[in-house]
Design a protein around this motif. Structure first.
Motif, mmCIF file in Angstrom:
data_model
loop_
_atom_site.group_PDB
_atom_site.id
_atom_site.type_symbol
_atom_site.label_atom_id
_atom_site.label_comp_id
_atom_site.label_asym_id
_atom_site.label_seq_id
_atom_site.Cartn_x
_atom_site.Cartn_y
_atom_site.Cartn_z
ATOM 1 N N PHE A 519 40.301 39.332 39.207
ATOM 2 C CA PHE A 519 40.272 37.866 39.134
ATOM 3 C C PHE A 519 39.364 37.408 37.998
ATOM 4 O O PHE A 519 39.677 36.433 37.298
ATOM 5 C CB PHE A 519 39.809 37.282 40.472
ATOM 6 N N LYS A 520 38.253 38.091 37.812
ATOM 7 C CA LYS A 520 37.338 37.727 36.730
ATOM 8 C C LYS A 520 38.020 37.885 35.376
ATOM 9 O O LYS A 520 37.867 37.034 34.484
ATOM 10 C CB LYS A 520 36.074 38.591 36.799
ATOM 11 N N CYS A 521 38.773 38.956 35.202
ATOM 12 C CA CYS A 521 39.429 39.193 33.918
ATOM 13 C C CYS A 521 40.535 38.167 33.659
ATOM 14 O O CYS A 521 40.743 37.748 32.513
ATOM 15 C CB CYS A 521 39.983 40.610 33.867
ATOM 16 N N ALA A 522 41.236 37.744 34.705
ATOM 17 C CA ALA A 522 42.226 36.675 34.534
ATOM 18 C C ALA A 522 41.541 35.383 34.092
ATOM 19 O O ALA A 522 42.050 34.647 33.230
ATOM 20 C CB ALA A 522 42.985 36.462 35.840
ATOM 21 N N HIS A 523 40.384 35.108 34.663
ATOM 22 C CA HIS A 523 39.600 33.918 34.305
ATOM 23 C C HIS A 523 39.163 33.987 32.837
ATOM 24 O O HIS A 523 39.293 33.016 32.083
ATOM 25 C CB HIS A 523 38.390 33.836 35.231
ATOM 26 N N LEU A 524 38.672 35.150 32.403
ATOM 27 C CA LEU A 524 38.210 35.311 31.025
ATOM 28 C C LEU A 524 39.362 35.174 30.033
ATOM 29 O O LEU A 524 39.194 34.618 28.934
ATOM 30 C CB LEU A 524 37.527 36.666 30.857
ATOM 31 N N LEU A 525 40.533 35.682 30.382
ATOM 32 C CA LEU A 525 41.693 35.526 29.512
ATOM 33 C C LEU A 525 42.042 34.046 29.343
ATOM 34 O O LEU A 525 42.437 33.611 28.242
ATOM 35 C CB LEU A 525 42.888 36.289 30.086
#
Length: 596
Positions: A519-525
């Motif tokens: 979820f964090k990586c989706a947010h950063l993208l």
């Protein structure tokens, strides 16, 4: 009565393998990122002591290498081929895998050497006695949990469900106890335990096996009984009949304890093995794991998806399991053959089948003695569990399997090693000891950093010291993949150094696509303006961890009030219609407990 140095040294080495089969299983320290690190470290440390037995071979004398040792040799060669030709080889993981395989080879050779030096009977007697003591003490940890008194650091705390003991996992707990059950039967068959002592030992081990909630205990009991019945058909002497009668007795005893617990279930706040068997005759979760492993193998039959990449493959293909879902992404296919096939390809699976079959057939063709019965019993318990979970991914289980396989090896190759071999081995042991020391130091720092235990006078100072420790480990340690995972867990979600954070996201997800990171990586993208990639990453995250999705959505709705990128994520937040609730009693891990 004086004891010569050679005899004393052999006793120390035998004592080391006895401690290797007991102490790691009794340690209660289990923290992320590697909950089994110290248990495996202790097993490796005792093995270095035991391996000094190889130094006392006469100079220039040939070395017997068991045929089964060619299995880890072959797997190492496949790992090298993956590193050379795979599209995305994970060098750190392949290196760690190579270390484990070298260790396995040495333990197999050690088992054979000890069996030749002191005899298979002595080796089996030592290991069986150690396992009886170790499993009885492990049962004590289960009793403390049952009584609700478990506290760190001596006892792992109780968790709802079946008992876990200090192994902290019900199926591992049951596996270890049943290796102890086989050892009690063997010692009784050898006449080293009397009837009263054997009954007392089994009266402790069997009920805790039932209280573990592991359905595998019924397979262990049935397999031991079937093996013993065949045994008495081929060898009708008194020891064989004793082993048969006691093997039948332990299965009957387990059933009686199950009946007792059913009648008094209000007294026990645990799920028993029989209850789980009655509620669920088969495990749909394992069927999904096996199906995904087969799919990955069929897509990549020659080199596999890459060692350590089963979780990554599952994450990227999670839509294929809809509408069923797991309570988290699995670390392992829960079947050693399928795991090797999906991650390392056809050759790895063929090596496992060929060398395991050669070893097993050779054992069957040898003279049937109680020692060989014990070897077969231990191999069956570990083998059954290895095809339902992943015990051999833990060094302390792997060590027992390697020693037993080497000690009883029916086929061996004579290797001329030369006069320099003892000096080379001594150098290897010294370097291994230094490496273990460095790993102990590095992992202690990593665990403290990830769990917020670094001493500091303020949160800001702790954050600074944590970042400094992780930078140091990233540059110097073999634990680099765990450092990437730790950094991805603690890095803030903002636009500062966004390119570096996205790179770390990519590395961390290759290592372990945990619920926090996906979820964090989706947010950063999304923050980076990569909307399409962000939406796809979010879909995979929701499908992989649907139970976490509502919590993330609630947090993002608050952030969306001030951040347009998050607002777009919230607007595109996928739903997961038709996804069933997680199956209770799952053995799938939800965090990267022991990935290599």
């Amino acid at each position: 009565m004086s004891i010569d140095i050679k005899t004393l040294h052999l006793r120390i080495c035998l004592g080391a393998i006895a401690l290797m089969a007991t102490i790691p299983f009794l340690m209660a320290h289990h923290y992320h990122p590697i909950p089994s690190f110290f248990q495996e470290w202790v097993a490796a440390a005792f093995s270095l002591i035991a391996l000094t037995a190889l130094l006392r071979r006469p100079q220039g004398a040939p070395l017997e290498v068991p045929d089964i040792a060619l299995l880890p040799v072959g797997l190492m060669l496949i790992a090298v081929i993956q590193w050379l030709f795979h599209t995305e080889p994970l060098t750190d993981r392949l290196l760690m895998f190579g270390v484990y395989m070298v260790w396995t080879i040495f333990l197999i050779i050690l088992g054979r050497h000890l069996a030749k030096t002191v005899g298979l009977t002595t080796v089996v007697d030592v290991l069986a006695t150690a396992l009886v003591i170790g499993t009885l003490l492990e049962s004590l940890t289960g009793a403390v949990q049952l009584a609700g008194m478990a506290r760190m650091p001596w006892f792992f705390p109780a968790i709802p469900g079946g008992l876990r003991g200090n192994l902290a996992q019900p199926n591992n707990f049951a596996d270890y106890l049943w290796v102890g059950v086989a050892s009690v039967i063997y010692l009784r068959g050898r006449g080293l335990l009397g009837n009263a002592s054997a009954v007392l030992g089994l009266s402790i081990l069997l009920p805790f096996g039932v209280l573990s909630g592991s359905r595998s205990i019924w397979l262990y009991g049935a397999a031991l009984m079937a093996m013993s019945l065949v045994w008495t058909w081929k060898a009708s002497d008194l020891p064989a009949k004793t082993l048969r009668n006691w093997s039948i007795g332990v299965l009957v005893g387990s059933v009686l304890f199950q009946v007792l617990f059913n009648e008094t279930k209000d007294l026990w706040n645990v799920v028993t093995s029989g209850t789980r068997m009655a509620e669920q005759s088969y495990d749909p979760i394992r069927v999904v794991l096996w199906r995904m492993a087969v799919d990955g193998f069929l897509e990549n039959p020659w080199l596999g998806v890459g060692f350590g990449q089963y979780t990554r493959y599952f994450h990227l293909h999670v839509f294929n399991v809809m509408p069923f879902h797991l309570p988290g992404l699995p670390e392992n296919a829960h079947n050693i053959l399928l795991q090797l096939l999906v991650e390392m390809g056809m050759a790895a699976g063929a090596l496992l089948l060929v060398f395991s079959a050669r070893w097993a057939l050779g054992i069957v063709r040898t003279h049937l003695t109680p020692q060989i019965w014990w070897v077969g019993a231990v191999a069956m318990v570990l083998g059954i569990h290895a095809n339902l979970e992943y015990p051999l991914w833990y060094g302390f289980f792997l060590a027992i399997a390697a020693l037993v396989a080497g000690a009883a090896s029916p086929s061996n190759h004579v290797l001329q090693v030369g006069r320099a071999a003892p000096y080379i081995l001594a150098a290897f042991l010294v370097l291994s000891g230094l490496a273990l020391n460095n790993l102990y130091r590095d992992y202690g720092l990593l665990e403290d950093a990830l769990n917020g235990r670094i001493a500091a006078s303020s949160p800001a100072e702790r954050q600074e010291k944590t970042e400094q420790a992780l930078r140091q480990l990233a540059d110097e340690s073999l634990l680099r993949p765990y450092v990437d995972f730790a950094v991805a867990n603690i890095m803030p979600v903002d636009r500062n150094a966004l390119d570096i954070k996205l790179q770390n996201c990519e590395r961390a997800q290759h290592f372990s696509a945990s619920r926090e990171i996906v979820f964090k990586c989706a947010h950063l993208l999304a923050l980076a303006g990569k909307d399409e990639d962000s939406r796809q990453a979010l879909k995979l995250a929701v499908a992989s961890y649907p139970d976490t999705a509502p919590l993330v959505l609630a947090q993002w709705k608050k952030l969306a009030l001030t951040d347009p990128a998050v607002a777009r994520l919230v607007a595109d937040f996928p739903t997961a219609p038709g996804i069933a609730a997680p199956v209770s009693g799952s053995s799938v891990q939800q965090a990267p407990a022991n990935q290599r």
